[in-house]
Design a protein around this motif. Structure first.
Motif, PDB file in Angstrom:
ATOM      1  N   ALA A  79       5.263  -4.661   8.727  1.00  0.00           N
ATOM      2  CA  ALA A  79       4.966  -5.010   7.334  1.00  0.00           C
ATOM      3  C   ALA A  79       3.483  -4.841   7.048  1.00  0.00           C
ATOM      4  CB  ALA A  79       5.400  -6.450   7.045  1.00  0.00           C
ATOM      5  N   ALA A  80       2.646  -5.159   8.035  1.00  0.00           N
ATOM      6  CA  ALA A  80       1.199  -4.973   7.868  1.00  0.00           C
ATOM      7  C   ALA A  80       0.876  -3.497   7.695  1.00  0.00           C
ATOM      8  CB  ALA A  80       0.463  -5.548   9.074  1.00  0.00           C
ATOM      9  N   LYS A  81       1.647  -2.645   8.383  1.00  0.00           N
ATOM     10  CA  LYS A  81       1.430  -1.195   8.256  1.00  0.00           C
ATOM     11  C   LYS A  81       1.754  -0.721   6.842  1.00  0.00           C
ATOM     12  CE  LYS A  81       2.035   0.247  13.048  1.00  0.00           C
ATOM     13  NZ  LYS A  81       2.908   0.848  14.047  1.00  0.00           N
ATOM     14  N   ILE A  82       2.799  -1.299   6.237  1.00  0.00           N
ATOM     15  CA  ILE A  82       3.169  -0.919   4.864  1.00  0.00           C
ATOM     16  C   ILE A  82       2.007  -1.208   3.915  1.00  0.00           C
ATOM     17  CG2 ILE A  82       4.674  -1.485   2.901  1.00  0.00           C
ATOM     18  CD1 ILE A  82       6.920  -2.004   4.956  1.00  0.00           C
ATOM     19  N   VAL A  83       1.402  -2.400   4.067  1.00  0.00           N
ATOM     20  CA  VAL A  83       0.297  -2.783   3.189  1.00  0.00           C
ATOM     21  C   VAL A  83      -0.943  -1.934   3.479  1.00  0.00           C
ATOM     22  CG1 VAL A  83      -1.227  -4.679   2.497  1.00  0.00           C
ATOM     23  CG2 VAL A  83       1.189  -5.124   2.911  1.00  0.00           C
ATOM     24  N   SER A  84      -1.195  -1.634   4.755  1.00  0.00           N
ATOM     25  CA  SER A  84      -2.377  -0.816   5.075  1.00  0.00           C
ATOM     26  C   SER A  84      -2.219   0.610   4.551  1.00  0.00           C
ATOM     27  CB  SER A  84      -2.637  -0.800   6.579  1.00  0.00           C
ATOM     28  OG  SER A  84      -1.615  -0.125   7.261  1.00  0.00           O
ATOM     29  N   GLU A  85      -0.966   1.078   4.411  1.00  0.00           N
ATOM     30  CA  GLU A  85      -0.734   2.415   3.852  1.00  0.00           C
ATOM     31  C   GLU A  85      -1.134   2.491   2.381  1.00  0.00           C
ATOM     32  OE1 GLU A  85       3.335   3.339   4.640  1.00  0.00           O
ATOM     33  OE2 GLU A  85       2.987   3.582   6.792  1.00  0.00           O
ATOM     34  N   VAL A  86      -1.180   1.330   1.717  1.00  0.00           N
ATOM     35  CA  VAL A  86      -1.641   1.279   0.321  1.00  0.00           C
ATOM     36  C   VAL A  86      -3.070   1.821   0.239  1.00  0.00           C
ATOM     37  CG1 VAL A  86      -2.273  -0.288  -1.558  1.00  0.00           C
ATOM     38  CG2 VAL A  86      -0.144  -0.633  -0.337  1.00  0.00           C
ATOM     39  N   ALA A  87      -3.911   1.422   1.207  1.00  0.00           N
ATOM     40  CA  ALA A  87      -5.305   1.875   1.234  1.00  0.00           C
ATOM     41  C   ALA A  87      -5.366   3.384   1.439  1.00  0.00           C
ATOM     42  CB  ALA A  87      -6.067   1.159   2.333  1.00  0.00           C
ATOM     43  N   GLU A  88      -4.481   3.874   2.307  1.00  0.00           N
ATOM     44  CA  GLU A  88      -4.450   5.321   2.589  1.00  0.00           C
ATOM     45  C   GLU A  88      -4.098   6.107   1.329  1.00  0.00           C
ATOM     46  OE1 GLU A  88      -1.864   7.942   5.618  1.00  0.00           O
ATOM     47  OE2 GLU A  88      -2.443   5.989   6.415  1.00  0.00           O
ATOM     48  N   THR A  89      -3.075   5.634   0.609  1.00  0.00           N
ATOM     49  CA  THR A  89      -2.659   6.301  -0.629  1.00  0.00           C
ATOM     50  C   THR A  89      -3.780   6.267  -1.658  1.00  0.00           C
ATOM     51  OG1 THR A  89      -0.416   5.535  -0.208  1.00  0.00           O
ATOM     52  CG2 THR A  89      -0.872   6.335  -2.423  1.00  0.00           C
ATOM     53  N   GLN A  90      -4.403   5.098  -1.826  1.00  0.00           N
ATOM     54  CA  GLN A  90      -5.489   4.939  -2.791  1.00  0.00           C
ATOM     55  C   GLN A  90      -6.649   5.890  -2.455  1.00  0.00           C
ATOM     56  OE1 GLN A  90      -5.205   2.765  -5.327  1.00  0.00           O
ATOM     57  NE2 GLN A  90      -7.263   2.724  -6.184  1.00  0.00           N
ATOM     58  N   GLU A  91      -6.969   5.986  -1.179  1.00  0.00           N
ATOM     59  CA  GLU A  91      -8.080   6.861  -0.738  1.00  0.00           C
ATOM     60  C   GLU A  91      -7.758   8.325  -1.034  1.00  0.00           C
ATOM     61  OE1 GLU A  91     -11.816   7.567   1.263  1.00  0.00           O
ATOM     62  OE2 GLU A  91     -10.921   5.769   0.412  1.00  0.00           O
ATOM     63  N   GLU A  92      -6.527   8.740  -0.759  1.00  0.00           N
ATOM     64  CA  GLU A  92      -6.148  10.138  -0.970  1.00  0.00           C
ATOM     65  C   GLU A  92      -6.077  10.479  -2.449  1.00  0.00           C
ATOM     66  OE1 GLU A  92      -2.511  10.691   1.136  1.00  0.00           O
ATOM     67  OE2 GLU A  92      -3.463  10.552   3.113  1.00  0.00           O
ATOM     68  N   GLU A  93      -5.574   9.540  -3.259  1.00  0.00           N
ATOM     69  CA  GLU A  93      -5.374   9.819  -4.681  1.00  0.00           C
ATOM     70  C   GLU A  93      -6.669   9.753  -5.486  1.00  0.00           C
ATOM     71  OE1 GLU A  93      -2.636  10.770  -6.571  1.00  0.00           O
ATOM     72  OE2 GLU A  93      -1.842  11.200  -4.589  1.00  0.00           O
TER      73      GLU A  93
END
Length: 548
Positions: A79-93
């Motif tokens: 579940a922590a990985k799901i939330v950390s992926e939010v940062a990845e998406t935000q950074e890429e977008e």
């Protein structure tokens, strides 16, 4: 495991499998998400703190960039990985706002926990969050102001806002100028407006001097030196051949052996090879080229002849650098020297090898209307240079997004407070249990300026009360000045951000929260442990190996 007929147990999962169901699974996931949010919350805003991350090899990263922090953390909880992926998406977008997106996702799940404790079904909460997120997007678009590519001062303010609070704050004006110049140089007009490919802006970093000594070249900086010491160090009015094939004699496709019985025959082979290299270099010279950038190898003999002709050459250039060079110099990359013509050559006012902090680098600059540029970032230590590079990348991203979207909003927590108030009013109009979820979404959004105030050493409750009273008086642009603790008009203060930072944070943060909330069963297989040599039947040191 389930009970079969007659009470006989039926095993469907391995006994090593760990399983959590219902509230137990939800609480575990929410707790993990909250830990991730708490780990980056204190970095939010210009007065946010830094994190020191040490990996297993002892390498140290010091940053307050949300995406970098989560990327460096060794996260295991799913579940922590799901939330950390939010940062990845935000950074890429959008390249910035990563902390905002992660904190929002974490806060939404914390509010969801309170609703679950009241007996509200997760599906209702998820539905309310999705409704609130869609409404939030509408409100954010209504709040936005227009910006154009000609508004250089506003674009500089956008870049400055992105870098405020980072280690480069003393040189933020100079770096903002670099970001705006670089983006304006590579921007392309399309049918729908403008488009910026961030890959067209290369960033090279070199320790030494200060961040204020960073500079941009209208062309490219390649971290390579010329291949032969007798080649000229400097070529003016350069005509550059971009070659992605090796300047070497091709080997036969099948293994072959040539027996030579006479020394004269051996000399003929050597002379023939020399002639081939000479012809290869003559072909390059005949096109008018006085510089060669090769993606692959250049044979020693070819280097010798290139040097004799006064041609500057680099070998083993990166593919990405070759593509940028083509865009910067207007040249074409050729796959065969036989096909090289004068039309394929790129043009640059200057090609020069320079020593920067003890390292040779090649500068290809003074290109006419280059569609790719390079920035050399300097700094006193490795950590400063790396943080300056991250800050500059954020600034370039937000300037690019502002130009592409044509929309900006105030910073300093102003849009979040406005959004929270509007969503609370909207919740009053829909009624039912879903209204509780919409109001919880509003509270989660409000926690962002609350964190901003707390990180600045202010009283969060007093600050939120001040902000609300200003916004009720139709002051939608009022936010927190983290430096003097006052509530001010952020647009007038030059604290502005691109609209996509906020819309993407709401979108990815709410989606991650809804996805996590809908999980009611976690089935996890245990990791297989690598057996020791003894377990595998191996003997101890110096012993005889056992049977496998």
């Amino acid at each position: 495991m389930t009970n079969g007929q007659g009470g006989q147990p039926i095993f469907i999962l391995s006994e090593d499998t760990e399983r959590r169901k219902g509230r137990d699974a939800q609480e575990s996931n929410i707790q993990a998400a909250r830990v991730i949010g708490d780990s980056v919350r204190t970095t939010l805003g210009p007065r946010g703190m830094d994190k020191m991350l040490v990996d297993s090899l002892g390498d140290v990263v010091i940053t307050n960039d949300g995406a970098t922090i989560l990327d460096e953390m060794d996260i295991e909880h799913p579940a922590a990985k799901i939330v950390s992926e939010v940062a990845e998406t935000q950074e890429e977008e959008v390249g910035d706002g990563t902390t905002t997106a992660v904190v929002l996702a974490s806060e939404l799940l914390e509010k969801a926990q309170e609703l679950l404790d009241q007996g509200i079904h997760p599906t209702l909460i998820a539905s309310g969050f999705s409704t609130a997120a869609a409404k939030a997007q509408e409100y954010l678009v209504d709040m936005a102001q227009e910006i154009t590519i000609e508004d250089e001062e506003l674009l500089r303010q956008v870049a400055t806002t992105a870098m405020t609070g980072k280690k480069v704050e003393a040189d933020v004006e100079m770096l903002s100028d670099l970001a705006v110049k670089a983006v304006k140089q590579v921007v392309e007009e399309t049918e729908d407006g403008y488009s910026v490919d961030r890959d067209d802006i290369g960033i090279e970093k070199q320790e030494g001097e200060g961040v204020g000594d960073s500079f941009m070249v209208e062309g490219l900086i390649i971290d390579k030196d010329r291949v032969h010491p007798n080649m000229p160090k400097k070529i003016e009015d350069a005509k550059i051949a971009l070659i992605n094939t090796a300047m070497e004699i091709k080997e036969t496709e099948t293994d072959s052996e040539i027996r030579v019985s006479d020394p004269d025959e051996l000399q003929k082979f050597i002379d023939q090879e020399e002639r081939e290299f000479k012809e290869m270099v003559e072909k390059v010279k005949d096109t008018g080229a006085n510089a060669v950038i090769c993606q692959k190898g250049i044979d020693d003999m070819a280097q010798h002849f290139l040097a004799k002709e006064g041609i500057f050459a680099i070998r083993r250039a990166k593919k990405s650098d070759m593509e940028k060079l083509a865009r910067a110099t207007g040249g074409s990359i050729v796959t065969s020297i036989d096909d090289l013509t004068s039309e394929d050559l790129g043009k640059a006012g200057l090609v020069e090898e320079r020593k920067i902090a003890g390292e040779e680098m090649t500068f290809i600059e003074k290109c006419e209307n280059p569609k790719a540029v390079s920035i050399l970032v300097r700094g006193g230590t490795e950590h400063i240079v790396e943080e300056a590079e991250r800050s500059l990348e954020d600034a370039i991203s937000v300037v690019a997004k502002s130009i592409e979207s044509g929309k900006i909003v105030a910073g300093g927590g102003a849009p979040e407070i406005e959004l929270a108030m509007k969503l609370s009013n909207y919740a009053d109009t829909i009624g039912g249990k879903e209204a509780l979820a919409v109001r919880a979404f509003a509270d989660a959004v409000e926690s962002l300026p609350r964190a901003l105030a707390g990180n600045a050493g202010l009283d969060p409750i007093d600050t939120i009360v001040d902000l609300r009273s200003k916004h009720e008086e139709d002051g939608a642009a009022f936010g927190i000045d983290a430096y003097d603790g006052k509530v001010k008009n952020m647009t007038e203060e030059g604290v502005i951000e691109p609209l996509p930072i906020k819309t993407q944070a709401v979108s990815s943060g709410s989606e991650a929260a809804v996805m996590t909330l809908r999980i009611d069963d976690v089935i996890a297989a245990r990791e297989e442990e690598t057996p020791s040599p003894e377990e595998m039947g191996g003997g101890g040191p110096g012993g005889t190996p056992g049977g496998m």
